[in-house]
Design a protein around this motif. Structure first.
Motif, PDB file in Angstrom:
ATOM      1  N   TYR A 248      42.839  13.719 -37.412  1.00  0.00           N
ATOM      2  CA  TYR A 248      41.941  13.772 -36.252  1.00  0.00           C
ATOM      3  C   TYR A 248      42.340  12.702 -35.222  1.00  0.00           C
ATOM      4  O   TYR A 248      42.441  12.983 -34.021  1.00  0.00           O
ATOM      5  N   GLU A 283      39.488  25.216 -37.392  1.00  0.00           N
ATOM      6  CA  GLU A 283      39.404  24.250 -36.283  1.00  0.00           C
ATOM      7  C   GLU A 283      39.671  24.830 -34.897  1.00  0.00           C
ATOM      8  O   GLU A 283      39.277  24.217 -33.907  1.00  0.00           O
ATOM      9  N   GLY A 289      41.269  21.715 -31.457  1.00  0.00           N
ATOM     10  CA  GLY A 289      41.912  21.917 -32.760  1.00  0.00           C
ATOM     11  C   GLY A 289      43.409  21.684 -32.727  1.00  0.00           C
ATOM     12  O   GLY A 289      44.065  21.829 -31.703  1.00  0.00           O
ATOM     13  N   THR A 396      39.666  19.645 -44.494  1.00  0.00           N
ATOM     14  CA  THR A 396      39.411  20.538 -43.351  1.00  0.00           C
ATOM     15  C   THR A 396      37.968  20.390 -42.869  1.00  0.00           C
ATOM     16  O   THR A 396      37.707  20.281 -41.660  1.00  0.00           O
ATOM     17  N   ALA A 400      37.114  18.986 -39.178  1.00  0.00           N
ATOM     18  CA  ALA A 400      36.439  19.887 -38.219  1.00  0.00           C
ATOM     19  C   ALA A 400      35.104  19.294 -37.764  1.00  0.00           C
ATOM     20  O   ALA A 400      34.762  19.374 -36.580  1.00  0.00           O
ATOM     21  N   PRO A 407      33.359  24.557 -39.135  1.00  0.00           N
ATOM     22  CA  PRO A 407      34.607  24.900 -39.847  1.00  0.00           C
ATOM     23  C   PRO A 407      34.574  26.263 -40.527  1.00  0.00           C
ATOM     24  O   PRO A 407      35.585  26.686 -41.078  1.00  0.00           O
TER      25      PRO A 407
END
Ligand code: PA5
Length: 431
Positions: A248, A283, A289, A396, A400, A407
């Motif tokens: 991220y 995402e 994303g 994930t 997200a 997500p």
């Protein structure tokens, strides 16, 4: 069971203060199921709650199919396909010696591919595991119809009942209705688990068991992962969240919008495909994303390697690494040494592959500017793979939610279907 190492000049520049501030809230969103899409977090503790009888039924069903049929055709697409194939190829290799072969269909509308698989199957006494949560997806529905027609023509309608196993919703959808009507054995895809998180349910478990893999060991690996990557652990102790937080930050603060999944094993290519779906579909929304891409080295060092080393600085790497190979080969001495390779005599091929990995990592992260997450497991076995899948699913969800994205939905996937149905003249479809 997963080790995480992070390498690259950017490492010292990454500022985790935003993560420190948000970690507790993100973890509570996952643990207490309070965020967007929270009714699809069933995968987080599915395996620890899975009844022993259901596992036994899966194992018995796989043994029955292996005993009574020549091969199995797994019919599904997206989340109802990628995880099973990724596991089967990673664990058994691309050319398994097992005489019970697994084929995949329903993952494409290509007439070329479909025709060729059907020709391979002609005359064989095959079984079908048809997998569709909605029970209405076009690709698997067409493939299933074609396969049934072939079996019916060759062996008669009565052959179908025992040869077909349906993995679908507990109550709704065309596949569920047909399975009830025809009396096929059935396994349920839980309501609270979406396709790309379903490899740990019968969606993945039955095909994986049919390929001869010990799914009890796989499930033990997932159970251990529920503890290893629990939302009770902060990102400083939870490697899935540490990795999720890092990717991220690389995206948001270092402006690297592409995550390149890398492995050094051709038989892990479908793990990369599974990862691409997991991250892209989870995402890629609201104009946000990371774009997941993938390469297999050293093969792709001779194609995409140049770009990674020296091209536009848009990506970082996430490497799936195993310490021990499943098989190995020793390079022998050659009296003539015309190829000049005697400096490698008595070395294992896996040793050469490992040195290629180390050399490439140094080239990309020291001489080039790439950042790399290195995710290592001891060896590719059922337990480690179960653990690895779950690691990525938790990563994930965490990533997200850091992006303020749900997500667990995939609204964009529906638009092509709507257009296609209209063009095909499906009753009730709209422009
Ligand atoms: O992850 C998802 O939800 C999708 O990729 C689905 O798995 C895919 O579209 C197949 O859907 P279904 O299982 O309903 O046939």
């Amino acid at each position: 069971m997963v080790e995480l190492k992070q390498v690259g000049k950017l490492l010292s520049e990454l500022d985790y203060s935003e993560i420190d501030a948000r970690d507790e809230q993100i973890r509570s969103t996952i643990a207490n199921r309070t965020g967007a899409g929270n009714d699809f977090l069933g995968w987080t503790n599915y395996v620890s709650n899975l009844a022993e009888e259901e596992v036994t039924r899966l194992v018995n069903c796989a043994n029955r199919l292996r005993k009574n049929y020549d091969c199995l055709v797994v019919v599904g697409i997206g989340g109802s396909y990628l995880g099973a194939r990724a596991a089967i190829e990673a664990l058994n290799g691309l050319f398994p010696s097992d005489p019970f072969k697994i084929y995949f269909l329903g993952n494409t509308l290509s007439s070329n591919y479909t025709y060729q698989i059907l020709e391979q199957l002609r005359g064989k006494r095959f079984a079908i595991n048809v997998i569709s949560k909605s029970g209405t997806t076009t690709e698997p529905a067409i493939a299933f119809r074609l396969l049934k027609q072939m079996l019916e023509e060759e062996f008669g309608h009565e052959y179908l009942k025992d040869a077909i196993v349906a993995t679908t919703d507990r109550a709704k959808g065309a596949l569920k209705q047909e399975a009830d009507h025809e009396g096929y054995e059935q396994f349920v895809i839980p309501d609270d688990i979406g396709g790309r998180y379903s490899v740990i349910t019968p969606v993945g478990l039955l095909p994986i068991a049919c390929s001869g893999v010990n799914i009890k060991a796989f499930l033990e690996g997932v159970k251990q992962a529920e503890i290893d990557y629990s939302p009770k652990k902060s990102y400083k102790e939870n490697l899935a969240y540490k990795y999720g937080a890092t990717r991220y930050l690389l995206y948001k603060n270092k402006h690297l919008p592409v995550e390149m999944f890398v492995s050094y094993e051709l038989q892990y290519a479908m793990i990369n495909e599974w990862l691409k779906q997991l991250f892209a579909e989870s995402e890629g929304k609201d104009k946000k994303g990371l774009l997941p891409d993938s390469v297999t080295f050293t093969t792709d060092l001779h194609s995409v390697g140049q770009f990674i080393q020296d091209g536009s600085p848009i990506l970082f790497e996430t490497i799936i690494n195993t310490k021990l190979p499943q098989y190995d080969i020793t390079i022998h001495t050659d009296k003539e040494n015309l190829d000049g390779l005697n400096y490698l005599a008595d070395k294992k091929l896996s040793y050469v592959n490992q040195k290629a990995f180390e050399g490439t990592l140094k080239a990309h992260t020291e001489d080039g500017n790439t950042f790399a997450n290195i995710i290592t497991i001891e060896k590719m076995d059922a337990a480690n793979l179960g653990n690895l899948f779950y690691f990525f699913m938790q990563a994930t969800a965490y990533s997200a939610y850091l992006l303020d994205i749900n997500p667990f939905n995939q609204p964009g996937v529906e638009i092509y279907k709507k257009n296609m149905f209209f063009l095909l003249g499906k009753p009730g479809s709209k422009k």
